[in-house]
Design a protein around this motif. Structure first.
Motif, PDB file in Angstrom:
ATOM      1  N   ALA A   1      17.420  17.495  23.704  1.00 58.30           N
ATOM      2  CA  ALA A   1      18.771  17.680  24.258  1.00 58.30           C
ATOM      3  C   ALA A   1      19.134  19.162  24.355  1.00 58.30           C
ATOM      4  O   ALA A   1      19.701  19.613  25.360  1.00 58.30           O
ATOM      5  CB  ALA A   1      19.795  16.933  23.397  1.00 58.30           C
ATOM      6  N   VAL A   2      18.787  19.936  23.320  1.00 56.97           N
ATOM      7  CA  VAL A   2      19.094  21.372  23.359  1.00 56.97           C
ATOM      8  C   VAL A   2      18.230  22.068  24.419  1.00 56.97           C
ATOM      9  O   VAL A   2      18.685  22.995  25.093  1.00 56.97           O
ATOM     10  CB  VAL A   2      18.896  22.002  21.967  1.00 56.97           C
ATOM     11  CG1 VAL A   2      19.070  23.510  22.024  1.00 56.97           C
ATOM     12  CG2 VAL A   2      19.888  21.411  20.981  1.00 56.97           C
ATOM     13  N   GLY A   3      16.990  21.599  24.576  1.00 55.77           N
ATOM     14  CA  GLY A   3      16.157  22.146  25.653  1.00 55.77           C
ATOM     15  C   GLY A   3      16.769  21.887  27.015  1.00 55.77           C
ATOM     16  O   GLY A   3      16.807  22.780  27.885  1.00 55.77           O
ATOM     17  N   VAL A   4      17.253  20.671  27.216  1.00 55.79           N
ATOM     18  CA  VAL A   4      17.926  20.337  28.483  1.00 55.79           C
ATOM     19  C   VAL A   4      19.185  21.183  28.653  1.00 55.79           C
ATOM     20  O   VAL A   4      19.508  21.639  29.764  1.00 55.79           O
ATOM     21  CB  VAL A   4      18.257  18.829  28.528  1.00 55.79           C
ATOM     22  CG1 VAL A   4      19.128  18.500  29.730  1.00 55.79           C
ATOM     23  CG2 VAL A   4      16.979  18.011  28.559  1.00 55.79           C
ATOM     24  N   LEU A   5      19.902  21.403  27.542  1.00 50.89           N
ATOM     25  CA  LEU A   5      21.098  22.250  27.597  1.00 50.89           C
ATOM     26  C   LEU A   5      20.729  23.668  28.046  1.00 50.89           C
ATOM     27  O   LEU A   5      21.417  24.261  28.893  1.00 50.89           O
ATOM     28  CB  LEU A   5      21.762  22.298  26.211  1.00 50.89           C
ATOM     29  CG  LEU A   5      22.945  23.255  26.053  1.00 50.89           C
ATOM     30  CD1 LEU A   5      24.101  22.851  26.957  1.00 50.89           C
ATOM     31  CD2 LEU A   5      23.404  23.302  24.586  1.00 50.89           C
TER      32      LEU A   5
END
Length: 291
Positions: A71-75
């Motif tokens: 999720a943080v990578g996508v963010l």
């Protein structure tokens, strides 16, 4: 002697976290020539995301950690596409200030949750100790070191053996030549920001059992940045090794010097490196070929 060894291993574990955050700095800088000042906030968001998914949603801890990293990578990718890409062609300071502002927004978003702003949390893993004869080690330090070795190996394999990794390396070396060879430079920039954000989240998860999860845990990035500079801001192995070295020196300084002095060590080393090796220790040998 045992106390020195325990402090040494503790320094290695802390240095591994410094190294991972430094890797995220270098990865983004090599691909986009931008210094990201939101890595510490991404680290904090990753730890809180895993904590929330585990405690509030009921997701198993390992699955929560994996989802949080993704999720943080996508963010990170989303922020590059929505905001940071617009700074292309602008003075470097524009992108730097944008990352600073985005980091403050993330910090404000987490602080708006009362439980996150007022309490210190703990991810329930690696809380035990391991006894090796007379030597007693914190399990969290061993897990942090082992996880860092695995992550570094996976990252090295990605850059060496995958087409996407080779394309990202080519873009990092010379974006114009890479574009002429058919490499989609814009996508590689997005990938670099996504990987940098995911690495920061991994560092947050590994830091959680050492310092717990709290709003200010991202300040560790201020200590990891000297490690990235020591590596020349261009060498991924150099940044990781500099992070470990920094953690060990800081731990030994805390053992031998008065309290509080150890916090000065990273910046003293940074100043010394800038004065003695302006191109960085890693770049001194390999220039921009340190990936």
């Amino acid at each position: 002697m045992l106390s020195v060894l325990q402090v040494l291993l503790s320094g290695v574990a802390t240095g591994c976290v410094y190294g991972l955050v430094a890797l995220s700095f270098v990865l983004i800088y090599k691909a986009t020539e931008t210094v990201s000042f939101m890595q510490g906030d991404l680290l904090m968001v990753g730890a809180f995301a895993a904590l929330g998914l585990h405690l509030q949603v009921g997701m198993p801890l390992l699955a929560a950690a994996a989802v949080a990293v993704v999720a943080v990578g996508v963010l990170g990718a989303g922020l590059e596409r929505a905001v940071l890409r617009r700074a292309l062609g602008q003075p470097h300071l524009v992108a730097v200030l944008l990352t600073f502002g985005l980091g403050m927004m993330m910090r404000g978003g987490v602080a708006s949750v009362p439980a996150a702003a007022q309490e210190v949390h703990r991810l329930p893993f690696a809380a035990d100790t391991i006894a090796l004869g007379p030597l007693v080690l914190a399990a969290s330090h061993l897990w942090v070191t082992l996880a860092t070795v695995v992550l570094a190996a996976l990252l090295a394999a990605f850059f060496r053996y995958t087409r996407v990794g080779l394309a990202l390396r080519a873009c990092s070396e010379d974006a114009r030549v890479a574009a002429l060879m058919g490499v989609p430079v814009a996508r590689m920039h997005t990938l670099a920001w996504a990987l940098g954000a995911a690495l920061a989240a991994c560092a947050g998860l590994l830091l959680a059992p050492v310092t717990f999860v709290h709003l200010n845990m991202g300040l560790i990035a201020l200590k990891a940045f000297p490690a990235a500079v020591l590596g020349g801001l261009t060498s991924l192995p150099g940044a990781l090794l500099a992070g470990v070295l920094l953690g060990v020196i800081e731990a030994l300084a805390g053992l031998a010097l008065p309290e509080g002095v150890k916090d000065v060590v990273p910046y003293a080393l940074l100043m010394a490196a800038l004065l003695l090796f302006p191109q960085g220790l890693g770049a001194r040998r390999g220039g921009r070929s340190g990936a």
